[in-house]
Enzyme design. Structure first.
Site, PDB file in Angstrom:
ATOM      1  NE  ARG A 167       5.921  21.865  79.113  1.00  0.00           N
ATOM      2  CZ  ARG A 167       5.160  22.305  78.124  1.00  0.00           C
ATOM      3  NH1 ARG A 167       5.487  22.059  76.883  1.00  0.00           N
ATOM      4  NH2 ARG A 167       4.062  22.989  78.370  1.00  0.00           N
ATOM      5  NE  ARG A 217      11.965  33.438  84.713  1.00  0.00           N
ATOM      6  CZ  ARG A 217      10.668  33.141  84.707  1.00  0.00           C
ATOM      7  NH1 ARG A 217       9.981  33.135  85.827  1.00  0.00           N
ATOM      8  NH2 ARG A 217      10.060  32.861  83.572  1.00  0.00           N
ATOM      9  NE  ARG A 234       0.920  13.951  82.014  1.00  0.00           N
ATOM     10  CZ  ARG A 234       0.367  15.080  82.378  1.00  0.00           C
ATOM     11  NH1 ARG A 234      -0.764  15.073  83.073  1.00  0.00           N
ATOM     12  NH2 ARG A 234       0.893  16.238  82.048  1.00  0.00           N
ATOM     13  NE  ARG A 247      -2.086  21.531  86.046  1.00  0.00           N
ATOM     14  CZ  ARG A 247      -1.347  21.752  84.977  1.00  0.00           C
ATOM     15  NH1 ARG A 247      -0.428  22.687  84.981  1.00  0.00           N
ATOM     16  NH2 ARG A 247      -1.507  21.033  83.875  1.00  0.00           N
ATOM     17  CD  GLU A 296      -4.441  19.198  85.563  1.00  0.00           C
ATOM     18  OE1 GLU A 296      -4.712  20.401  85.401  1.00  0.00           O
ATOM     19  OE2 GLU A 296      -3.444  18.654  85.050  1.00  0.00           O
ATOM     20  CE1 TYR A 346       3.018  19.516  77.497  1.00  0.00           C
ATOM     21  CE2 TYR A 346       4.824  18.373  78.570  1.00  0.00           C
ATOM     22  CZ  TYR A 346       3.719  19.186  78.642  1.00  0.00           C
ATOM     23  OH  TYR A 346       3.320  19.668  79.862  1.00  0.00           O
ATOM     24  CG  ASP A 381       3.282  24.967  75.119  1.00  0.00           C
ATOM     25  OD1 ASP A 381       2.792  24.025  75.752  1.00  0.00           O
ATOM     26  OD2 ASP A 381       4.292  25.594  75.508  1.00  0.00           O
TER      27      ASP A 381
HETATM   28  N1  UDP Z   1       6.764  20.591  87.134  1.00  0.00           N
HETATM   29  C1  UDP Z   1       7.051  20.232  88.429  1.00  0.00           C
HETATM   30  N2  UDP Z   1       6.497  20.944  89.455  1.00  0.00           N
HETATM   31  C2  UDP Z   1       5.649  21.984  89.242  1.00  0.00           C
HETATM   32  C3  UDP Z   1       5.370  22.355  87.910  1.00  0.00           C
HETATM   33  C4  UDP Z   1       5.917  21.630  86.871  1.00  0.00           C
HETATM   34  O1  UDP Z   1       7.774  19.280  88.663  1.00  0.00           O
HETATM   35  O2  UDP Z   1       5.183  22.585  90.220  1.00  0.00           O
HETATM   36  C5  UDP Z   1       7.378  19.790  86.044  1.00  0.00           C
HETATM   37  C6  UDP Z   1       6.550  18.546  85.755  1.00  0.00           C
HETATM   38  O3  UDP Z   1       7.434  17.499  85.433  1.00  0.00           O
HETATM   39  C7  UDP Z   1       5.732  18.979  84.561  1.00  0.00           C
HETATM   40  C8  UDP Z   1       6.699  19.858  83.799  1.00  0.00           C
HETATM   41  O4  UDP Z   1       7.432  20.531  84.836  1.00  0.00           O
HETATM   42  O5  UDP Z   1       5.297  17.889  83.810  1.00  0.00           O
HETATM   43  C9  UDP Z   1       6.067  20.856  82.860  1.00  0.00           C
HETATM   44  O6  UDP Z   1       5.101  21.633  83.530  1.00  0.00           O
HETATM   45  P1  UDP Z   1       4.019  22.501  82.745  1.00  0.00           P
HETATM   46  O7  UDP Z   1       3.460  23.435  83.706  1.00  0.00           O
HETATM   47  O8  UDP Z   1       4.654  23.042  81.529  1.00  0.00           O
HETATM   48  O9  UDP Z   1       2.929  21.410  82.345  1.00  0.00           O
HETATM   49  P2  UDP Z   1       1.490  21.638  81.656  1.00  0.00           P
HETATM   50  O10 UDP Z   1       0.943  22.932  82.182  1.00  0.00           O
HETATM   51  O11 UDP Z   1       1.711  21.615  80.182  1.00  0.00           O
HETATM   52  O12 UDP Z   1       0.681  20.470  82.115  1.00  0.00           O
END
Ligand code: UDP
Length: 369
Positions: free
Chosen positions: A174, A178, A251, A282, A306, A352, A354
């Site tokens: 996902r 870059r 989860r 976060r 969170e 999963y 969006d």
């Molecule tokens: N992820 C990570 N570190 C970060 C952000 C994301 O390892 O700082 C990984 C983590 O495994 C996560 C996945 O990338 O479950 C997808 O992140 P996303 O932000 O898409 O999750 P959401 O916002 O849907 O909870």
């Protein structure tokens, strides 16, 4: 005898609301039920007390899509602001860009690479794994062990409550990696947040539709089914079948909210915490989601910290382990046999998704109907 509806829809989240809106528009009668006391599912937003800070009760939701039809559809019900999502991550008391970009790599290694040097630089650190079997192998094959250990491992472990070795590689794909300084989280053509929040968008979608809130479908499933000719079910698929084949792993997240008498706490809407030792994943600071409201210089800001946990009472995310996939296949066979029930959305499809994907899938299902 109460009125018989064309459709009874369980769940007032995106799938249910799109389906209800479309059916209502084509002249069908619709009843929407939701166990929660409000519509909008996990997109639900409200203004915090008497402030102008609009926050998303179940975590930050940014609408993004490349699909013109989906974008045109949602724009019938709301105007979007011009918010562009960026995320930062804190690791060992330093702040980096997420997803990993040239800035992250340069700061982390203390180097000054230019884009054309990144590939060779990372090639030295990566382990080549031809077909990665899990999230850890996938991440290491993409970015190498150092960056994985710093930015992915701890965060993922906290977020999913399990070792990244036991998670599917798809989760990490996902996120892009870059070779430039582009810090945007999404690269979709259309992005934004409804100017007055998500809840009013759902209110407009559900205008004229009968809604019963605080109603648990399972308190009397056969009665609620009998109220319509067809059922649209958007809850957890294992729950629908009474967990006959076992419990799928889900989860959940919970939030600790705090209002501070500060103009601005962290200077951005979402700050990730990569260190395993920090218990939250976060911190959301919703005032930054609406730059057009000009709130970051006014006193008072809301924080949502969170935390993740495993829970099937309030499922948010499908974990999709190997065992889950096998179990899901059994539930899918049962789904095929339910002639008068449509299963849709993240929970009922155990995907999963969006938001934009749910809108698109509901619109497609309506067209087939
Ligand atoms: N992820 C990570 N570190 C970060 C952000 C994301 O390892 O700082 C990984 C983590 O495994 C996560 C996945 O990338 O479950 C997808 O992140 P996303 O932000 O898409 O999750 P959401 O916002 O849907 O909870």
């Amino acid at each position: 005898m109460s009125k018989k509806y064309d459709y009874v829809i369980v769940g007032a989240g995106i799938y249910g609301a799109v389906f209800a809106q479309q059916m209502k528009e084509s002249g069908k009668s619709v009843l929407v039920l939701d166990a929660r006391p409000h519509i909008a599912g996990n997109c639900y937003s409200e203004n915090f007390q008497d402030t102008r800070i609009n926050f998303h009760k179940y975590g930050t939701h940014i609408f993004h899509t490349n699909d013109q039809r989906t974008w045109d559809y949602v724009n019938r019900f709301t105007e979007f602001n011009h918010y562009r999502h960026t995320v930062l991550t804190t690791f060992q008391n330093r702040v980096y860009s997420m997803p990993i970009n040239l800035g992250t790599i340069n700061s982390f290694y203390g180097v000054q690479l230019v884009p054309s040097e990144v590939e060779a630089f990372l090639a030295d650190k990566k382990t080549s794994i031809s077909s990665p079997r899990n999230l850890e192998e996938k991440a290491i094959s993409l970015i190498g062990r150092d960056l994985y250990e710093a930015f992915i491992r701890g965060y993922t472990l906290k977020q999913w409550q399990r070792d990244p070795k036991d998670l599917p590689a798809s989760i990490i794909t996902r996120l892009p990696v870059r070779n430039n300084y582009d810090a945007s989280y999404f690269s979709d053509r259309y992005q934004g947040i409804p100017v007055d929040g998500y809840t009013p968008m759902f209110e407009r979608m559900l205008e004229g539709v009968d809604i019963e809130l605080g109603v648990d479908f399972f308190s009397d499933a056969s009665y609620f089914r009998s109220r319509g000719r067809k059922l649209i079910y958007t809850g957890a698929v294992d729950r629908f079948f009474n967990h006959q084949h076992g419990n799928l792993t889900w989860r959940s997240v919970r939030f600790e909210t705090e209002f501070l008498s500060l103009a601005d706490y962290q200077g951005t809407s979402v700050m990730n915490y990569a260190d395993e030792a920090i218990p939250w994943t976060r911190i959301h600071e919703p005032q930054h989601l609406h730059p057009e409201r000009g709130l970051s210089n006014t006193p008072g800001t809301l924080l949502q910290k969170e935390f993740s946990y495993t829970n099937d009472k309030e499922p948010y995310y499908p974990v999709n382990s190997v065992d889950d996939k096998a179990m899901l296949a059994q539930y899918e066979t049962m789904v095929q046999q339910e002639r008068d029930v449509i299963f849709g959305g993240r929970l009922a499809e155990y995907k999963y998704y969006d938001m934009h994907q749910v809108v698109a899938s509901a619109l497609a299902r309506v067209r087939r109907e």
